[in-house]
Scaffold this motif. Structure first.
Motif, PDB file in Angstrom:
ATOM      1  N   TYR A 156      49.880  63.877  31.564  1.00  0.00           N
ATOM      2  CA  TYR A 156      50.867  63.466  30.815  1.00  0.00           C
ATOM      3  C   TYR A 156      52.009  64.531  31.183  1.00  0.00           C
ATOM      4  O   TYR A 156      53.126  64.232  30.857  1.00  0.00           O
ATOM      5  CB  TYR A 156      50.626  63.766  29.355  1.00  0.00           C
ATOM      6  CG  TYR A 156      50.096  65.041  28.669  1.00  0.00           C
ATOM      7  CD1 TYR A 156      48.858  65.226  28.121  1.00  0.00           C
ATOM      8  CD2 TYR A 156      50.843  66.226  28.794  1.00  0.00           C
ATOM      9  CE1 TYR A 156      48.493  66.402  27.515  1.00  0.00           C
ATOM     10  CE2 TYR A 156      50.440  67.316  28.287  1.00  0.00           C
ATOM     11  CZ  TYR A 156      49.222  67.520  27.613  1.00  0.00           C
ATOM     12  OH  TYR A 156      48.948  68.794  27.030  1.00  0.00           O
ATOM     13  N   ASN A 157      51.719  65.342  32.181  1.00  0.00           N
ATOM     14  CA  ASN A 157      52.841  66.407  32.753  1.00  0.00           C
ATOM     15  C   ASN A 157      53.265  66.013  34.184  1.00  0.00           C
ATOM     16  O   ASN A 157      54.088  66.629  34.642  1.00  0.00           O
ATOM     17  CB  ASN A 157      52.524  67.756  32.548  1.00  0.00           C
ATOM     18  CG  ASN A 157      52.574  68.536  31.344  1.00  0.00           C
ATOM     19  OD1 ASN A 157      53.512  67.954  30.630  1.00  0.00           O
ATOM     20  ND2 ASN A 157      51.917  69.567  31.130  1.00  0.00           N
ATOM     21  N   GLY A 158      52.679  64.940  34.613  1.00  0.00           N
ATOM     22  CA  GLY A 158      53.067  64.383  35.775  1.00  0.00           C
ATOM     23  C   GLY A 158      52.825  65.060  36.957  1.00  0.00           C
ATOM     24  O   GLY A 158      53.350  65.118  38.018  1.00  0.00           O
ATOM     25  N   ARG A 163      48.173  61.541  38.404  1.00  0.00           N
ATOM     26  CA  ARG A 163      48.745  60.386  37.944  1.00  0.00           C
ATOM     27  C   ARG A 163      47.848  59.158  37.773  1.00  0.00           C
ATOM     28  O   ARG A 163      48.562  58.134  36.926  1.00  0.00           O
ATOM     29  CB  ARG A 163      49.993  60.247  38.672  1.00  0.00           C
ATOM     30  CG  ARG A 163      49.778  59.588  40.037  1.00  0.00           C
ATOM     31  CD  ARG A 163      50.984  59.682  41.037  1.00  0.00           C
ATOM     32  NE  ARG A 163      50.859  59.207  42.220  1.00  0.00           N
ATOM     33  CZ  ARG A 163      50.537  59.713  43.350  1.00  0.00           C
ATOM     34  NH1 ARG A 163      50.222  61.112  43.135  1.00  0.00           N
ATOM     35  NH2 ARG A 163      50.759  59.109  44.651  1.00  0.00           N
ATOM     36  N   ASP A 201      59.783  65.658  27.814  1.00  0.00           N
ATOM     37  CA  ASP A 201      59.579  65.448  29.242  1.00  0.00           C
ATOM     38  C   ASP A 201      58.328  64.685  29.597  1.00  0.00           C
ATOM     39  O   ASP A 201      57.942  64.763  30.818  1.00  0.00           O
ATOM     40  CB  ASP A 201      59.909  66.421  30.237  1.00  0.00           C
ATOM     41  CG  ASP A 201      59.140  67.830  30.038  1.00  0.00           C
ATOM     42  OD1 ASP A 201      59.379  68.764  30.454  1.00  0.00           O
ATOM     43  OD2 ASP A 201      58.112  67.436  29.408  1.00  0.00           O
ATOM     44  N   THR A 203      55.478  62.063  30.625  1.00  0.00           N
ATOM     45  CA  THR A 203      55.833  61.173  31.693  1.00  0.00           C
ATOM     46  C   THR A 203      55.903  59.813  30.953  1.00  0.00           C
ATOM     47  O   THR A 203      55.403  59.470  29.961  1.00  0.00           O
ATOM     48  CB  THR A 203      54.654  60.951  32.991  1.00  0.00           C
ATOM     49  OG1 THR A 203      53.595  60.702  32.429  1.00  0.00           O
ATOM     50  CG2 THR A 203      54.651  62.362  33.802  1.00  0.00           C
ATOM     51  N   GLU A 204      56.632  58.715  31.643  1.00  0.00           N
ATOM     52  CA  GLU A 204      56.832  57.431  30.958  1.00  0.00           C
ATOM     53  C   GLU A 204      55.533  56.803  30.993  1.00  0.00           C
ATOM     54  O   GLU A 204      55.131  55.918  30.039  1.00  0.00           O
ATOM     55  CB  GLU A 204      57.675  56.684  32.028  1.00  0.00           C
ATOM     56  CG  GLU A 204      58.113  55.405  31.582  1.00  0.00           C
ATOM     57  CD  GLU A 204      59.012  54.852  32.743  1.00  0.00           C
ATOM     58  OE1 GLU A 204      59.009  55.113  33.728  1.00  0.00           O
ATOM     59  OE2 GLU A 204      59.918  53.837  32.056  1.00  0.00           O
ATOM     60  N   SER A 206      52.443  57.862  31.023  1.00  0.00           N
ATOM     61  CA  SER A 206      51.392  58.475  29.910  1.00  0.00           C
ATOM     62  C   SER A 206      52.061  58.217  28.348  1.00  0.00           C
ATOM     63  O   SER A 206      51.291  57.856  27.576  1.00  0.00           O
ATOM     64  CB  SER A 206      51.109  59.955  29.986  1.00  0.00           C
ATOM     65  OG  SER A 206      52.484  60.739  29.965  1.00  0.00           O
ATOM     66  N   GLU A 461      65.795  63.576  38.253  1.00  0.00           N
ATOM     67  CA  GLU A 461      64.907  63.648  37.204  1.00  0.00           C
ATOM     68  C   GLU A 461      65.790  63.559  35.896  1.00  0.00           C
ATOM     69  O   GLU A 461      65.500  63.009  34.931  1.00  0.00           O
ATOM     70  CB  GLU A 461      63.868  64.600  37.257  1.00  0.00           C
ATOM     71  CG  GLU A 461      62.629  64.526  38.107  1.00  0.00           C
ATOM     72  CD  GLU A 461      61.562  65.563  38.237  1.00  0.00           C
ATOM     73  OE1 GLU A 461      61.713  66.571  37.567  1.00  0.00           O
ATOM     74  OE2 GLU A 461      60.488  65.030  38.939  1.00  0.00           O
ATOM     75  N   GLU A 473      63.187  62.737  33.570  1.00  0.00           N
ATOM     76  CA  GLU A 473      62.003  61.679  33.760  1.00  0.00           C
ATOM     77  C   GLU A 473      61.174  62.152  34.948  1.00  0.00           C
ATOM     78  O   GLU A 473      61.742  62.123  35.947  1.00  0.00           O
ATOM     79  CB  GLU A 473      62.334  60.381  34.184  1.00  0.00           C
ATOM     80  CG  GLU A 473      61.392  59.294  34.102  1.00  0.00           C
ATOM     81  CD  GLU A 473      60.318  59.223  33.020  1.00  0.00           C
ATOM     82  OE1 GLU A 473      60.617  59.079  31.820  1.00  0.00           O
ATOM     83  OE2 GLU A 473      58.961  59.667  33.198  1.00  0.00           O
ATOM     84  N   LYS A 474      60.066  62.794  34.942  1.00  0.00           N
ATOM     85  CA  LYS A 474      59.493  63.442  36.174  1.00  0.00           C
ATOM     86  C   LYS A 474      59.150  62.227  36.942  1.00  0.00           C
ATOM     87  O   LYS A 474      58.356  61.199  36.774  1.00  0.00           O
ATOM     88  CB  LYS A 474      58.141  64.221  35.516  1.00  0.00           C
ATOM     89  CG  LYS A 474      58.695  65.480  34.992  1.00  0.00           C
ATOM     90  CD  LYS A 474      57.213  66.080  34.575  1.00  0.00           C
ATOM     91  CE  LYS A 474      57.386  67.375  33.725  1.00  0.00           C
ATOM     92  NZ  LYS A 474      56.274  67.923  33.128  1.00  0.00           N
ATOM     93  N   VAL A 476      56.457  61.215  39.737  1.00  0.00           N
ATOM     94  CA  VAL A 476      54.993  61.824  39.856  1.00  0.00           C
ATOM     95  C   VAL A 476      54.593  61.402  41.360  1.00  0.00           C
ATOM     96  O   VAL A 476      53.534  61.763  41.331  1.00  0.00           O
ATOM     97  CB  VAL A 476      54.188  61.022  38.794  1.00  0.00           C
ATOM     98  CG1 VAL A 476      54.695  61.231  37.438  1.00  0.00           C
ATOM     99  CG2 VAL A 476      54.228  59.582  38.886  1.00  0.00           C
TER     100      VAL A 476
END
Lengths: 487, 154
Positions: A156-158, A163, A201, A203-204, A206, A461, A473-474, A476
């Motif tokens: 979830y943190n990229g 991923r 922040d 990730t999209e 997740s 990002e 938006e990280k 990944v």
């Protein structure tokens, strides 16, 4: 630091003072320590920061495996804890200092060896943290639906390597093994209202997966009791107050505990009292109505030690977990969980093991204690290897918050400074620093990512995040990062 | 640096730094000397650092604005997400400080070298009665070696 830059003062002996300005500069360049730090998380940056601040001439180069810096500040701290990430500002200042350089996209041990670094630098500090996790070592651990909390957090943190985790969120109940702050983080991310998560922040990808999640209930299961929980009070308070959820705390687990902690140190006392209050006291009106309206719930289960993950009919998916009921021998932090012989089963489709991160050896030539998962050292000096140091989790083990790592890093930097002063690190030995590493990397086709490159990625990002109402938006995919900076 | 800290995304559960500071340049000019408060900080090496702030500044503000030499102070920039601004107060000052909130105590509980008169500097705002008080920066590490500083003229 800024106020010191303009001053010119000479530390090493009177002969230098007789030289002309130009020759003085040359001599200074010869005597400037070249130091390299491996890892750009809090340990790496705080070690670098302390060295730069307390030595006028030292040059510090920070190496990082990924293109992007900051380690667990970026990939470990929960998306809904942005204040904890404020340290990035001080790290950025350090990276901008004229005696500091950041070099990303370089894997030490593969693109350049530690030995090669030692040839190029007077001192090498290993601050590469803990990239792996402890394993349960129980049957069924590899069934679908079982993941390490570390991988889930990375997802979830990229973190690029996680991923494609695609965690199975299709069942109603999740079990988290472990009762530390990471366990609370994953429970909170699983149960947080989407409108809150959507502004972070995270990730999209997740976020989209969590939006389809069927999980309504998360149990945090520990082998020992309430007095041994490893999470801290701020995070517990946050969980108790999580909108849309209600806590499931068995009063039987907490009866009489208030008295037991009357005389223990304040941190443990307050933490226990908060659990006791939530479990035993009638909630206030507001809280009562919030809990009544809650559609999701989380709870703590104590004295349960995992024995086996139970497979579903297809033999591939996890459908539950069998646990040994334990009793405690001893008390306080050193209490031990001993099986009673009784066994219990809990139905669940998602199991996250949150039993600790773990460091890995970087290079066969570096001493490493596989049992403790750390580099053997004394005050940050790697045993038996002059010129080699370590800081952070790889030095002390993977626990503690940023302040713990900060203090530890300052401690290691202190050892380096002592060795510079005493001559253990021989500065008359000229070292080329990054100059020689650059040619090695070039010959191996490796392109370092500079801090300025990171700032390009950072800006992208943030711009993408703005469109979605998020701080960033990280990105990944490391390839996408490299393309962005045209590598 | 505090310009970077001005924008804080998301909610966060801690007290944010006071926004009034960012209009500080002209505001400062208007303030009279009656609002100045002198504070002495004893850092970990035993050095006394004396600085002046204005009523309403937090002790973190003072350390940052005056660039005081205290390693690692204020990592989370005043958002109650760390305990690196932990300070020890004199008894007679401590008694007069505003009551501590649960949120501050939650973070203070994690601080090293906690004492009976400890508070987090980011939560303590200067008042006139604090003029000339002395605050101590606690030991950060278990190891009490003499710290090395090769950044100054020896």
């Amino acid at each position: 630091m800024g106020s010191r830059c303009g001053r010119v003062c000479w530390k090493w002996g009177s002969p230098l003072r007789r030289l002309t300005g130009f020759s003085r500069l040359l001599s200074t360049a010869v005597l400037a320590p070249q130091i390299c730090v491996v890892g750009s998380g809090p340990a790496g940056f705080y070690t670098a920061q302390h060295l730069l601040k307390h030595h006028r001439l030292a040059r510090v180069d920070i190496y990082e495996k990924l293109p992007v810096p900051f380690g667990l500040v970026r990939f470990g701290v929960a998306p809904d804890h942005p204040e904890v990430k404020n340290v990035i500002n001080t790290f950025t200042q350090t990276a901008h200092s004229d005696r500091c350089s950041y070099y990303g996209n370089i894997t030490i041990g593969k693109d350049v060896t530690v030995k090669e670094l030692q040839r190029a630098y007077h001192a090498v500090v290993l601050s590469y943290g803990a990239e792996d996790n402890r394993i349960l070592g129980i049957p069924g651990e590899n069934l679908s639906g079982v993941y390490s909390a570390r991988a889930f957090v990375g997802w979830y943190n990229g973190l690029p390597e996680n991923r494609d985790l695609k965690p199975d969120l299709s069942s109603e109940t999740a079990v988290v093994l472990g009762q530390g702050n990471v366990a609370l983080d994953v429970a909170r991310v699983l149960l947080s209202p989407l409108d809150i998560l959507g502004k972070t922040d995270i990730t999209e990808g997740s976020l989209a997966a969590i939006a389809c999640s069927k999980i309504k209930r998360v149990w945090l299961v520990g082998r020992r009791g309430p007095l041994q929980v490893a999470f801290t009070i701020k995070e517990l308070r946050e969980m108790i107050n999580l909108p849309g959820t209600r806590p499931l705390l068995d009063p039987a687990d907490f009866t009489g505990l208030g008295d037991v902690v009357k005389d223990v140190p304040r941190p443990r006392k307050r933490l226990t009292e908060l659990m006791v209050k939530s479990a035993l006291e009638k909630p206030g009106e507001k809280e009562a109505s919030r809990w009544a309206a809650a559609t999701k719930e989380w709870g703590l289960k104590f004295q349960r030690s995992p024995l086996e993950v139970l497979p579903a009919a297809d033999g591939k998916q996890a459908r539950g977990i069998r646990m040994a009921v334990t009793r405690l021998e001893g008390s306080g932090e050193s209490a031990r969980a001993v099986p009673t012989g009784e066994v219990e089963e809990l139905e669940c489709g998602l199991i996250l093991s949150s039993i600790g991160y773990r460091s890995l050896p970087l290079d066969s030539l570096i001493p490493f204690d596989p049992k403790l998962g750390i580099i053997p050292n004394s005050l940050g000096r790697v045993q038996g290897t002059p010129g080699l140091y370590c800081s952070g989790w790889v030095k002390r083990g993977p626990t503690g918050v940023i302040i713990t790592t900060m203090n530890d890093s300052f401690d290691t930097a202190q050892s380096v400074l002592e060795d510079l002063q005493s001559g253990v690190l021989d500065l008359s030995n000229t070292k080329e620093g990054f100059k020689s590493v650059r040619s090695i990397l070039h010959s191996r086709g490796v392109h370092p990512v500079t801090f300025s490159d990171w700032e390009t990625i950072d800006a992208a990002e943030v711009a993408r995040g703005k469109l979605a109402g998020k701080p960033r938006e990280k990105i990944v995919d490391p390839q996408e990062m490299l393309q962005l900076i045209s590598h | 640096r505090w310009l970077l800290a001005a924008w804080r995304p998301g909610g966060g559960s801690g007290a944010a730094r006071r926004p009034g500071r960012f209009f500080g340049v002209s505001a400062r000019a208007r303030l009279s000397s009656e609002d100045k408060v002198t504070v002495h900080f004893i850092n970990r090496d035993g050095d006394k650092l004396t600085a002046e702030g204005k009523v309403g500044d937090s002790l973190l503000d003072v350390v940052v604005d005056k660039n005081l030499d205290i390693d690692g102070f204020g990592a989370c920039e005043g958002t109650l997400a760390c305990s690196t601004c932990h300070l020890i107060f004199e008894d007679h000052i401590f008694e007069k400080l505003d009551a501590i909130t649960d949120e501050e105590m939650d973070m203070l509980d994690l601080a090293y070298g906690l004492t009976e008169t400890s508070r987090l500097g980011c939560q303590i705002c200067l008042k006139k009665f604090m003029n000339n008080m002395t605050v101590r920066v606690p030991e950060a590490v278990a190891d009490a070696r003499q710290s090395i500083d090769m950044s100054k003229n020896s």
